[in-house]
Motif scaffolding. Structure first.
Motif, PDB file in Angstrom:
ATOM      1  N   LEU A   8     -73.240  25.012 -60.010  1.00 28.07           N
ATOM      2  CA  LEU A   8     -73.579  23.926 -59.087  1.00 28.07           C
ATOM      3  C   LEU A   8     -72.452  22.892 -59.017  1.00 28.07           C
ATOM      4  O   LEU A   8     -72.038  22.457 -57.932  1.00 28.07           O
ATOM      5  CB  LEU A   8     -74.880  23.269 -59.554  1.00 28.07           C
ATOM      6  N   GLY A  11     -69.460  24.266 -57.232  1.00 30.43           N
ATOM      7  CA  GLY A  11     -69.716  24.270 -55.794  1.00 30.43           C
ATOM      8  C   GLY A  11     -69.597  22.891 -55.193  1.00 30.43           C
ATOM      9  O   GLY A  11     -69.001  22.705 -54.127  1.00 30.43           O
ATOM     10  N   LEU A  12     -70.142  21.892 -55.879  1.00 35.29           N
ATOM     11  CA  LEU A  12     -70.086  20.508 -55.378  1.00 35.29           C
ATOM     12  C   LEU A  12     -68.637  20.055 -55.218  1.00 35.29           C
ATOM     13  O   LEU A  12     -68.257  19.467 -54.213  1.00 35.29           O
ATOM     14  CB  LEU A  12     -70.827  19.567 -56.329  1.00 35.29           C
ATOM     15  N   LEU A  14     -65.941  21.965 -54.993  1.00 32.78           N
ATOM     16  CA  LEU A  14     -65.285  22.743 -53.935  1.00 32.78           C
ATOM     17  C   LEU A  14     -65.631  22.183 -52.568  1.00 32.78           C
ATOM     18  O   LEU A  14     -64.768  21.994 -51.705  1.00 32.78           O
ATOM     19  CB  LEU A  14     -65.738  24.200 -54.016  1.00 32.78           C
ATOM     20  N   GLY A  15     -66.919  21.907 -52.373  1.00 32.79           N
ATOM     21  CA  GLY A  15     -67.365  21.405 -51.070  1.00 32.79           C
ATOM     22  C   GLY A  15     -66.786  20.040 -50.754  1.00 32.79           C
ATOM     23  O   GLY A  15     -66.481  19.737 -49.605  1.00 32.79           O
ATOM     24  N   ALA A  16     -66.623  19.222 -51.782  1.00 29.84           N
ATOM     25  CA  ALA A  16     -66.119  17.870 -51.556  1.00 29.84           C
ATOM     26  C   ALA A  16     -64.649  17.889 -51.146  1.00 29.84           C
ATOM     27  O   ALA A  16     -64.195  17.043 -50.388  1.00 29.84           O
ATOM     28  CB  ALA A  16     -66.312  17.032 -52.803  1.00 29.84           C
ATOM     29  N   PHE A  30     -76.925  24.632 -39.930  1.00 29.41           N
ATOM     30  CA  PHE A  30     -76.442  24.497 -41.295  1.00 29.41           C
ATOM     31  C   PHE A  30     -77.454  23.748 -42.149  1.00 29.41           C
ATOM     32  O   PHE A  30     -77.718  24.131 -43.296  1.00 29.41           O
ATOM     33  CB  PHE A  30     -75.093  23.773 -41.289  1.00 29.41           C
ATOM     34  N   LEU A  34     -79.352  25.112 -45.424  1.00 33.10           N
ATOM     35  CA  LEU A  34     -79.281  24.384 -46.696  1.00 33.10           C
ATOM     36  C   LEU A  34     -80.672  24.175 -47.270  1.00 33.10           C
ATOM     37  O   LEU A  34     -80.910  24.349 -48.474  1.00 33.10           O
ATOM     38  CB  LEU A  34     -78.573  23.047 -46.460  1.00 33.10           C
ATOM     39  N   CYS A  37     -81.941  27.340 -48.746  1.00 31.35           N
ATOM     40  CA  CYS A  37     -81.302  27.591 -50.040  1.00 31.35           C
ATOM     41  C   CYS A  37     -81.966  26.758 -51.126  1.00 31.35           C
ATOM     42  O   CYS A  37     -82.264  27.253 -52.220  1.00 31.35           O
ATOM     43  CB  CYS A  37     -79.815  27.248 -49.972  1.00 31.35           C
ATOM     44  N   PHE A  62     -82.381  34.176 -51.640  1.00 32.54           N
ATOM     45  CA  PHE A  62     -81.498  33.026 -51.359  1.00 32.54           C
ATOM     46  C   PHE A  62     -80.723  33.226 -50.062  1.00 32.54           C
ATOM     47  O   PHE A  62     -80.738  32.387 -49.163  1.00 32.54           O
ATOM     48  CB  PHE A  62     -80.540  32.868 -52.543  1.00 32.54           C
TER      49      PHE A  62
ATOM     50  N   VAL B  17     -72.747  28.315 -54.426  1.00 31.02           N
ATOM     51  CA  VAL B  17     -72.915  28.295 -52.971  1.00 31.02           C
ATOM     52  C   VAL B  17     -73.779  27.118 -52.552  1.00 31.02           C
ATOM     53  O   VAL B  17     -73.471  26.381 -51.610  1.00 31.02           O
ATOM     54  CB  VAL B  17     -73.535  29.626 -52.479  1.00 31.02           C
ATOM     55  N   LEU B  18     -74.872  26.903 -53.296  1.00 29.54           N
ATOM     56  CA  LEU B  18     -75.769  25.794 -52.992  1.00 29.54           C
ATOM     57  C   LEU B  18     -75.035  24.452 -53.098  1.00 29.54           C
ATOM     58  O   LEU B  18     -75.126  23.601 -52.209  1.00 29.54           O
ATOM     59  CB  LEU B  18     -76.966  25.830 -53.944  1.00 29.54           C
ATOM     60  N   GLY B  19     -74.282  24.302 -54.194  1.00 27.84           N
ATOM     61  CA  GLY B  19     -73.540  23.051 -54.389  1.00 27.84           C
ATOM     62  C   GLY B  19     -72.535  22.829 -53.279  1.00 27.84           C
ATOM     63  O   GLY B  19     -72.392  21.716 -52.758  1.00 27.84           O
ATOM     64  N   PHE B  20     -71.875  23.906 -52.893  1.00 29.07           N
ATOM     65  CA  PHE B  20     -70.884  23.833 -51.813  1.00 29.07           C
ATOM     66  C   PHE B  20     -71.531  23.335 -50.530  1.00 29.07           C
ATOM     67  O   PHE B  20     -71.044  22.421 -49.865  1.00 29.07           O
ATOM     68  CB  PHE B  20     -70.284  25.227 -51.616  1.00 29.07           C
ATOM     69  N   MET B  21     -72.679  23.926 -50.222  1.00 25.21           N
ATOM     70  CA  MET B  21     -73.370  23.541 -48.993  1.00 25.21           C
ATOM     71  C   MET B  21     -73.834  22.094 -49.045  1.00 25.21           C
ATOM     72  O   MET B  21     -73.727  21.349 -48.074  1.00 25.21           O
ATOM     73  CB  MET B  21     -74.565  24.470 -48.751  1.00 25.21           C
ATOM     74  N   ILE B  22     -74.350  21.703 -50.218  1.00 29.92           N
ATOM     75  CA  ILE B  22     -74.858  20.329 -50.338  1.00 29.92           C
ATOM     76  C   ILE B  22     -73.738  19.323 -50.118  1.00 29.92           C
ATOM     77  O   ILE B  22     -73.850  18.382 -49.330  1.00 29.92           O
ATOM     78  CB  ILE B  22     -75.516  20.107 -51.724  1.00 29.92           C
ATOM     79  N   SER B  23     -72.617  19.546 -50.797  1.00 28.99           N
ATOM     80  CA  SER B  23     -71.564  18.519 -50.683  1.00 28.99           C
ATOM     81  C   SER B  23     -70.918  18.548 -49.304  1.00 28.99           C
ATOM     82  O   SER B  23     -70.513  17.520 -48.779  1.00 28.99           O
ATOM     83  CB  SER B  23     -70.517  18.676 -51.786  1.00 28.99           C
ATOM     84  N   LEU B  24     -70.881  19.758 -48.687  1.00 24.52           N
ATOM     85  CA  LEU B  24     -70.339  19.838 -47.332  1.00 24.52           C
ATOM     86  C   LEU B  24     -71.212  19.047 -46.362  1.00 24.52           C
ATOM     87  O   LEU B  24     -70.720  18.233 -45.566  1.00 24.52           O
ATOM     88  CB  LEU B  24     -70.296  21.316 -46.904  1.00 24.52           C
ATOM     89  N   GLN B  25     -72.510  19.263 -46.476  1.00 28.42           N
ATOM     90  CA  GLN B  25     -73.461  18.562 -45.601  1.00 28.42           C
ATOM     91  C   GLN B  25     -73.370  17.055 -45.830  1.00 28.42           C
ATOM     92  O   GLN B  25     -73.367  16.274 -44.886  1.00 28.42           O
ATOM     93  CB  GLN B  25     -74.869  19.082 -45.901  1.00 28.42           C
ATOM     94  N   ARG B  27     -70.819  15.353 -46.939  1.00 28.02           N
ATOM     95  CA  ARG B  27     -69.561  14.825 -46.404  1.00 28.02           C
ATOM     96  C   ARG B  27     -69.647  14.680 -44.879  1.00 28.02           C
ATOM     97  O   ARG B  27     -69.239  13.686 -44.296  1.00 28.02           O
ATOM     98  CB  ARG B  27     -68.429  15.777 -46.776  1.00 28.02           C
ATOM     99  N   ILE B  28     -70.216  15.713 -44.242  1.00 28.01           N
ATOM    100  CA  ILE B  28     -70.287  15.693 -42.783  1.00 28.01           C
ATOM    101  C   ILE B  28     -71.175  14.550 -42.295  1.00 28.01           C
ATOM    102  O   ILE B  28     -70.818  13.820 -41.383  1.00 28.01           O
ATOM    103  CB  ILE B  28     -70.824  17.043 -42.251  1.00 28.01           C
ATOM    104  N   GLU B  31     -69.402  11.314 -42.630  1.00 30.11           N
ATOM    105  CA  GLU B  31     -68.365  11.138 -41.606  1.00 30.11           C
ATOM    106  C   GLU B  31     -68.977  10.750 -40.276  1.00 30.11           C
ATOM    107  O   GLU B  31     -68.473   9.885 -39.571  1.00 30.11           O
ATOM    108  CB  GLU B  31     -67.570  12.439 -41.450  1.00 30.11           C
ATOM    109  N   GLN B  32     -70.080  11.420 -39.951  1.00 30.65           N
ATOM    110  CA  GLN B  32     -70.731  11.114 -38.674  1.00 30.65           C
ATOM    111  C   GLN B  32     -71.185   9.668 -38.634  1.00 30.65           C
ATOM    112  O   GLN B  32     -71.057   8.994 -37.610  1.00 30.65           O
ATOM    113  CB  GLN B  32     -71.931  12.029 -38.476  1.00 30.65           C
TER     114      GLN B  32
END
Lengths: 110, 235
Positions: A8, A11-12, A14-16, A30, A34, A37, A62, B17-25, B27-28, B31-32
């Motif tokens: 987790l 992933g956080l 990476l996403g940031a 999206f 989410l 998930c 998932f 994957v979950l963490g990636f999606m959370i932080s991407l969302q 951030r977006i 920004e909005q």
């Protein structure tokens, strides 16, 4: 449990720092994916507590849940049926239900 | 044991994957939220700067005029200036300045069977709309194919040609307009505006912004044959 938390965090991070941006047109899909998930993960945690955890079911659930939810919302958009809210409601409902069950397990333990 | 470890890795991947999606969302959505008010702030501050600059200019002008009035020698000079301004306004002086050059030509599309051929060629009302739009956008002087548009200018069809100031010219038409180039261009390109309407019929409209657009003087007669100043206070 430790590997899950590590994943987790990775992933956080990476996403940031990933320069990826979801176009506004797809942000709805999206967010539904989410939510799906999140629902799967809470469901998985609940099944761990119930000693019914199955890796295959968890992982397939998932990804299929997320993709299917996004796909249904996409199709609904094109048929002008707003499945977005239905998905939000369903997944939100399930998340709260799973949380309640998880809470009960913790209460029983102590 | 091996199965257990494998399970761990896949769980970690899923959580990643979950963490990636959370932080991407996250951030977006941040920004909005951030972008709109920020844009507004920038716009307002630039407008404030403009207004302040204008105020300073006007203040300078005011003080200069007050000085001239005190000296009392403004009269003869302003007379000459006034007549020059009138000549410019009447279109008797060639002008130049920043602006746009608009090229308009007949449609290259072939008319479909049963379609009115007239829709595919330029008419006076098409040009009138363009000129009107340019004026609305603050064009100061305008000419069509070298004919300065003045108060009495007409724009009308004359057979297959177009008559401006009683001089006929054939397509392509070249409209010169002096004014704020960006505003003029945007006025024509406005959604649902002139350019879009004409484009439906394939009429070619090309806009070139230029730093130095030349508009010639009006060359026709300026004598009135019938009109006389009404008696009384006119001088």
């Amino acid at each position: 449990m430790i590997s899950a938390v590590c994943g987790l965090i990775i992933g956080l991070v990476l996403g940031a720092f990933c320069p990826l941006i979801i176009p506004v047109a797809y942000s709805k899909l999206f967010s539904v994916a989410l939510l799906a998930c999140l629902d799967s993960v809470f469901g998985g945690y609940r099944s761990v507590l119930e000693d019914k955890f199955d890796n295959t079911i968890f992982i397939s659930g998932f990804f299929t849940n997320a993709l299917l939810a996004a796909f249904l919302v996409y199709v609904g958009d094109h048929l002008s049926i707003d499945l977005y809210y239905v998905a939000l409601l369903t997944f939100g409902f399930r998340i709260f239900q799973n949380l309640a069950i998880i809470r009960r397990y913790f209460l029983k333990k102590h | 044991m091996n199965r257990f470890k494998k399970g761990h890795i896949s769980v970690a991947v899923v959580c990643a994957v979950l963490g990636f999606m959370i932080s991407l969302q996250f951030r977006i959505s941040m920004e909005q939220k951030a972008s709109l008010p920020y844009q507004r702030l920038e716009e307002l501050s630039s407008r404030l700067l403009d207004v302040e600059r204008e105020r300073d200019k006007l203040q300078e002008k005011l003080s200069a005029l007050e000085e001239a009035a005190e000296k009392g020698e403004a009269n003869s000079l302003s007379d000459q200036k006034a007549s020059e301004i009138l000549r410019q306004r009447a279109g008797l002086v060639a002008m130049e300045g920043p602006g746009v050059i608009v090229l308009i030509d007949d449609s290259r599309l072939k008319s479909k069977a049963g379609d009115n051929q007239n829709l595919y060629i330029i008419h006076d009302d098409d040009l009138l709309r363009v000129v009107n739009e340019l004026r609305a956008a603050g064009a100061e002087v305008i000419s069509i194919n070298g004919q300065r548009i003045i108060a009495t200018s007409e724009i009308r069809c004359a057979g297959p040609t177009l008559s401006v100031n009683n001089v006929r010219s054939a397509p392509p038409y070249e409209i010169h307009a002096i004014g704020d180039a960006a505003t003029l261009e945007n006025a024509l390109k406005m959604r649902g505006g002139v350019m879009e309407t004409l484009a439906v019929w394939g009429i070619q409209l090309e806009i070139q912004a230029s730093e130095n657009v030349e508009v010639p003087a009006y060359k026709g007669t300026t004598q009135y044959q019938y009109a006389k100043p009404a008696g009384g206070g006119a001088s």
